[in-house]
Design an enzyme around this catalytic site. Sequence first.
Site, short mmCIF file in Angstrom:
data_model
loop_
_atom_site.label_atom_id
_atom_site.label_comp_id
_atom_site.label_asym_id
_atom_site.label_seq_id
_atom_site.Cartn_x
_atom_site.Cartn_y
_atom_site.Cartn_z
N SER A 113 -3.07 5.88 -11.78
CA SER A 113 -2.45 5.92 -10.46
C SER A 113 -2.96 4.76 -9.64
O SER A 113 -4.12 4.37 -9.74
CB SER A 113 -2.78 7.24 -9.76
OG SER A 113 -4.17 7.37 -9.58
N GLY A 114 -2.07 4.20 -8.85
CA GLY A 114 -2.41 3.11 -7.96
C GLY A 114 -2.27 3.55 -6.52
O GLY A 114 -2.08 4.72 -6.22
N GLN A 115 -2.38 2.59 -5.60
CA GLN A 115 -2.28 2.91 -4.19
C GLN A 115 -0.91 3.46 -3.83
O GLN A 115 -0.77 4.30 -2.97
CB GLN A 115 -2.55 1.64 -3.37
CG GLN A 115 -2.40 1.81 -1.87
CD GLN A 115 -3.50 2.66 -1.27
OE1 GLN A 115 -4.43 3.04 -1.95
NE2 GLN A 115 -3.38 2.96 0.00
N PHE A 116 0.13 2.99 -4.50
CA PHE A 116 1.49 3.34 -4.10
C PHE A 116 2.22 4.21 -5.10
O PHE A 116 3.38 4.54 -4.88
CB PHE A 116 2.31 2.08 -3.84
CG PHE A 116 1.73 1.21 -2.77
CD1 PHE A 116 1.46 1.73 -1.51
CD2 PHE A 116 1.41 -0.12 -3.02
CE1 PHE A 116 0.91 0.93 -0.52
CE2 PHE A 116 0.86 -0.91 -2.03
CZ PHE A 116 0.61 -0.39 -0.77
N GLY A 117 1.66 4.55 -6.23
CA GLY A 117 2.42 5.35 -7.17
C GLY A 117 1.63 5.74 -8.39
O GLY A 117 0.47 5.36 -8.56
N ILE A 118 2.28 6.52 -9.25
CA ILE A 118 1.69 7.01 -10.49
C ILE A 118 2.35 6.30 -11.65
O ILE A 118 3.56 6.08 -11.66
CB ILE A 118 1.88 8.53 -10.60
CG1 ILE A 118 1.22 9.23 -9.41
CG2 ILE A 118 1.30 9.06 -11.91
CD1 ILE A 118 1.43 10.73 -9.38
N LYS A 158 5.75 2.57 -13.44
CA LYS A 158 5.13 3.02 -12.19
C LYS A 158 6.22 3.60 -11.31
O LYS A 158 7.21 2.95 -11.00
CB LYS A 158 4.43 1.86 -11.48
CG LYS A 158 3.88 2.27 -10.11
CD LYS A 158 3.19 1.13 -9.39
CE LYS A 158 1.80 0.92 -9.93
NZ LYS A 158 1.01 0.00 -9.08
N ASP A 199 -7.68 -6.43 -5.39
CA ASP A 199 -8.11 -5.11 -5.86
C ASP A 199 -8.57 -5.19 -7.31
O ASP A 199 -8.18 -4.38 -8.15
CB ASP A 199 -6.97 -4.10 -5.71
CG ASP A 199 -7.46 -2.65 -5.88
OD1 ASP A 199 -8.67 -2.42 -5.70
OD2 ASP A 199 -6.64 -1.78 -6.19
#
EC number: 2.7.11.13
Length: 890
Positions: A584-589, A605, A699
């Site tokens: 998972s990232g900041q904006f989605g899975i 994503k 990041d």
Amino acid sequence: MSANNSPPSAQKSVLPTAIPAVLPAASPCSSPKTGLSARLSNGSFSAPSLTNSRGSVHTVSFLLQIGLTRESVTIEAQELSLSAVKDLVCSIVYQKFPECGFFGMYDKILLFRHDMNSENILQLITSADEIHEGDLVEVVLSALATVEDFQIRPHTLYVHSYKAPTFCDYCGEMLWGLVRQGLKCEGCGLNYHKRCAFKIPNNCSGVRKRRLSNVSLPGPGLSVPRPLQPEYVALPSEESHVHQEPSKRIPSWSGRPIWMEKMVMCRVKVPHTFAVHSYTRPTICQYCKRLLKGLFRQGMQCKDCKFNCHKRCASKVPRDCLGEVTFNGEPSSLGTDTDIPMDIDNNDINSDSSRGLDDTEEPSPPEDKMFFLDPSDLDVERDEEAVKTISPSTSNNIPLMRVVQSIKHTKRKSSTMVKEGWMVHYTSRDNLRKRHYWRLDSKCLTLFQNESGSKYYKEIPLSEILRISSPRDFTNISQGSNPHCFEIITDTMVYFVGENNGDSSHNPVLAATGVGLDVAQSWEKAIRQALMPVTPQASVCTSPGQGKDHKDLSTSISVSNCQIQENVDISTVYQIFADEVLGSGQFGIVYGGKHRKTGRDVAIKVIDKMRFPTKQESQLRNEVAILQNLHHPGIVNLECMFETPERVFVVMEKLHGDMLEMILSSEKSRLPERITKFMVTQILVALRNLHFKNIVHCDLKPENVLLASAEPFPQVKLCDFGFARIIGEKSFRRSVVGTPAYLAPEVLRSKGYNRSLDMWSVGVIIYVSLSGTFPFNEDEDINDQIQNAAFMYPPNPWREISGEAIDLINNLLQVKMRKRYSVDKSLSHPWLQDYQTWLDLREFETRIGERYITHESDDARWEIHAYTHNLVYPKHFIMAPNPDDMEEDP
């Protein structure tokens, strides 16, 4: 009896003691032989047993009267002793009346047997032989118990991980950190810093442990061991087990020693001496438990005991200042605040959110197994603004772990079966209608011979299903047969599913055989949903008469070659596996997926646009916009992007795993220097390509360094550009980005940052790869920690690591940006300019058939080096030109 006469087998206790009902006057002046009536719960009086049944029975059962509470207990005859009975009494009080415990209760209770035939009904029990089957034993508090004993109730503290902002109930400051931020008392639920553990008063209320006094304990023979001696303090050990129940764990910390508690209680309480104080850390008022807001002069602090409160609360604070308490000659009260800049949104922290949201006990980390030390051997931490002494041999840093951000790293519940039942079908190759027991799971549709056997007729992977359509083709239907209900279309065959018998009413008998329109429609709906599991069910077309299928959802597809196609449904091109969560990232899975026609594995994503305001939609597309312009072997390849009104689907190449997984799965949870050099060089080469195009990743962390294979020396690729920024060579940005554990100080302090931000992250990556821990402790200033070599590089494990590696880390973890190494300077560092590393990289380039890491201008230098040092120089390496030369000249 004396407090020193407890049996050797029983540890000295600080268990809660007899409840107030045990003795109406539980004071030192109360009569030691005063008991309550021996009336049973049914109203009758008990009669003592005239015979002892221990000779014929292996257990002895009797009643314990504790105040108004009566418990039936059973003890093995061979284990019956006065000590065992007292232990049992302490256990019952500890479970049912924990708030009434006091110091040394075991040695200050008396046991009396009810003898109705005696003039003095209560007979003092001096030996276990006096207890008979069916006796009523009264528990009475001895006159030896003092007021001080009742006031000393030590806390039972455990290391705890908090999920919400929480403040220390001793000093009022926030508990900082990612995990294991502080200590929670199992008895009263209060929270403390680890540094405050030896200073807190022993005043546990036990409200969290209290059991209703009219509810019996689970079993008559239940025995709970008494707590450990207060003279000893339990500390974490490096070897331990996890996932223990909170009630079974050994307490890891204790409050201040009992002798200090008694000394403090003898002091005269005086009014506080308050003065206006400026706090550099978020702190709460210790009277009203609300945040002290403001930039400076936020509240009042007592000059003596360091009690913190609002100005408006100062007049309401009780006059109970005890002055400065010393421990081993050092101040035990809270010292001055240390300067650690940190911005906190005051609106997010209030009296409701600062505590009470974290009561869920989490499994203890491995460091929570305990061993015991005498507190005289322990050095108490000072709170003054100074560099704390660190153990010379071991690291106190947080172990390396996966850092989760705004979206929880949760895996969808994997259902082994989505739907099952009998169904009929025929195909475009065979018009004979067949009946099988269908089972649908998240990845395939299997046609079994029967509902209980393991043999199956056919397996249809969902990734091979191109689309589901309403009945259109009736050319293959047998003469006289009923039409089918829907069609499953694959690249090689069409499955005509169901049998429409023309009866619109539900017939359970026919439905059980797979015949009927309603049962076929339920299968069509289930298969459609399985094909697109991350799309809300309300959005999925379920009616057989709808020919557009999912096309009303998907509005466009943006391919990496800038082609745009309208009304393309992602489910017709890719199959998304909802139970295969890659990360998972900041904006989605990120889910695993497969291209339907080629069978190629991909990573998809899924970004939920509804989670973010409209003004942030441009930021959501930032990752796609950057990846479309990046074509480098060290950067993950973007295939295409789909967009619907609700979601954005970013399709990328799927790789084997990530660098963090490789580190954690290593033998010592850290990587050897040789492998670290190999991977860091690839990271730096990819960063050089990014920085040449004025792109800063922002990041960078091991989770975002993907591995192309499971080989010991794998190809690595950078991913997750959701935070990436376009920053010129001499430009600065100020927006907060990235993961705090890997971020440079300038970002955490909201100062301007540039591309050197990525270089700090590289330094952290090298550190965690070689040591298996994060480099910094959350409780201390980064500047102080960097200057303290004993803290940054403890002998275990840094004695095994070369000085060149430490030198490169030091040059990357520079607080001043202008002193921080660049990409080229890092690649030229002696630690990476190593012949073995160059050989590993050349071997890798030869294996994949592409040279993009090393440069051919270095070949002659390394050949001379090999000749000079009598080393083997391989001749089979490829000599293709570096592709970077064609698009950059850094």
